[in-house]
Design an enzyme around this catalytic site. Structure first.
Site, PDB file in Angstrom:
ATOM      1  N   SER A  84       0.861  -1.173   0.000  1.00 40.07           N
ATOM      2  CA  SER A  84       0.000   0.000   0.000  1.00 40.07           C
ATOM      3  C   SER A  84       0.895   1.220   0.000  1.00 40.07           C
ATOM      4  O   SER A  84       2.100   1.116   0.242  1.00 40.07           O
ATOM      5  CB  SER A  84      -0.898   0.021   1.224  1.00 40.07           C
ATOM      6  OG  SER A  84      -0.124   0.308   2.355  1.00 40.07           O
ATOM      7  N   LYS A  85       0.270   2.352  -0.266  1.00 34.14           N
ATOM      8  CA  LYS A  85       1.091   3.563  -0.363  1.00 34.14           C
ATOM      9  C   LYS A  85       1.827   3.849   0.935  1.00 34.14           C
ATOM     10  O   LYS A  85       2.866   4.457   0.956  1.00 34.14           O
ATOM     11  CB  LYS A  85       0.244   4.757  -0.790  1.00 34.14           C
ATOM     12  CG  LYS A  85      -1.168   4.611  -0.379  1.00 34.14           C
ATOM     13  CD  LYS A  85      -2.131   5.340  -1.250  1.00 34.14           C
ATOM     14  CE  LYS A  85      -3.537   4.889  -0.797  1.00 34.14           C
ATOM     15  NZ  LYS A  85      -4.564   5.075  -1.682  1.00 34.14           N
ATOM     16  N   ARG A  86       1.261   3.357   2.054  1.00 34.30           N
ATOM     17  CA  ARG A  86       1.923   3.617   3.325  1.00 34.30           C
ATOM     18  C   ARG A  86       3.214   2.812   3.480  1.00 34.30           C
ATOM     19  O   ARG A  86       4.076   3.141   4.262  1.00 34.30           O
ATOM     20  CB  ARG A  86       0.987   3.269   4.481  1.00 34.30           C
ATOM     21  CG  ARG A  86       0.245   4.490   4.968  1.00 34.30           C
ATOM     22  CD  ARG A  86      -0.646   4.136   6.124  1.00 34.30           C
ATOM     23  NE  ARG A  86      -1.931   3.616   5.641  1.00 34.30           N
ATOM     24  CZ  ARG A  86      -2.842   3.067   6.415  1.00 34.30           C
ATOM     25  NH1 ARG A  86      -2.624   2.925   7.680  1.00 34.30           N
ATOM     26  NH2 ARG A  86      -3.974   2.657   5.916  1.00 34.30           N
TER      27      ARG A  86
END
Ligand code: GLU
Length: 309
Positions: free
Chosen positions: A246-248
């Protein structure tokens, strides 16, 4: 009307949707949800709607909604109708809360996080199970912190299109859950149900991280006298570090125009569609066409997997 015509007239048209949160650029994990929901809807001649879930201002990154939409368009995804923004739907969420309030299905809660943690009978999948402290009225003159939905001590069951039979006892496993916080934030659980009802959504396809939210959403449909959509959850992709892509979790798996075809090819592969190797070098539009024409929902597995691009 002959049998065939009658059958056609009573078939409900499929309305699917993709509902990204604009918390960063388009990512492989989000692309899976876009592609999965698109293929399910389009391969059955249905409509595919787009909604930007910009409900949570602190998490919303300015400009990322536009970036996601522009990239999806350039990759050849075509959505039906206007894009819906949750940040423009607050009146509908408020009205729905009023309706639930009139029916005595919600109550004001004054508990702090710390109090809930101290009094919760157990930790559920998403934190401490709310023990029902304020169900019969917030105690004393304490400030109201949230509006919660009263949930029943019974199993909410449904058949997921990919994960099969799912069941959850809301009172024991989640507790009365928050629909609105006093700081003005409407909860995702409320917004997603109101928006899907308003758009006539009949089919929800999204990542398996939302499997455990689904019984809460189905219960909300029941409270609002509405028919829930069909749900299918997609397996999750993990990176080398074993964390959900995920972008995180870093920049691996970011989708852009240059790697768009490869990413779509990998997404088709991840969803069990076995795209031919030579299609790796074709255009995204061609890949989407191949995907629509060859889509097999039954080939999607329930296994979360690591992906190496
Ligand atoms: N906005 C959510 C996300 O980006 C998806 C919500 C849904 O599909 O119900 O993870």
């Amino acid at each position: 009307m002959n049998d065939q015509q009658e059958k056609k007239a009573t078939v409900v048209p499929v309305i699917g949707r993709f509902a990204p949160s604009p918390t960063g650029p388009l990512h492989f994990g989000t692309l899976l949800a876009a592609l999965g929901s698109y293929l399910f809807a389009k391969s059955s001649g249905g409509r595919w709607l787009l909604r930007i879930e910009d409900l949570d201002p602190p998490r919303t990154i300015p400009g990322s909604a536009d970036m996601i939409l522009i990239l999806l368009e350039k990759l050849g995804f075509e959505w039906d109708g206007e894009v819906v923004y949750q940040s423009r739907c607050y009146d509908r969420y408020r009205q729905t809360l009023e309706q639930l309030h009139k029916n005595r299905q919600v109550f004001a809660c004054s508990c702090t996080r710390r109090e809930i943690l101290a009094s919760a009978p157990q930790l559920g999948e998403e934190g401490p199970v709310y023990p029902g402290t304020c169900r019969n009225g917030a105690h004393g003159k304490r400030v109201e912190r949230a509006i919660r939905l009263r949930v029943p001590d019974e199993n909410i069951s449904y058949c997921d299109g990919i994960f099969g039979l799912q069941s959850q006892n809301l009172e024991q496993e989640v507790g009365d859950f928050v629909l609105h916080r006093v700081d003005g934030l409407f909860a995702y659980q409320l917004a997603v149900v109101v928006d899907d009802i308003d758009a006539g959504v009949t089919q929800v396809i999204r990542g398996a991280d939302l499997l455990s939210s689904t019984p809460r959403q189905i219960y909300l449909y029941q409270c609002l006298n509405a028919v829930p959509p069909d749900y299918s959850h997609l397996p999750l992709a993990f990176g080398d570090n074993g964390k959900k892509l995920s972008k995180r979790n870093g920049s691996i798996g970011l989708v852009d125009l240059k790697n768009g075809s490869q990413m779509l090819w990998w997404a088709l592969e991840f969803l069990g569609q076995s795209p031919p190797k030579e299609l790796r070098y074709t255009t995204p539009v061609e890949l989407l066409r191949w995907g629509r024409e060859n889509f097999q929902a039954a080939s999607i597995s329930t296994e979360n997997r690591q992906i190496k691009f």
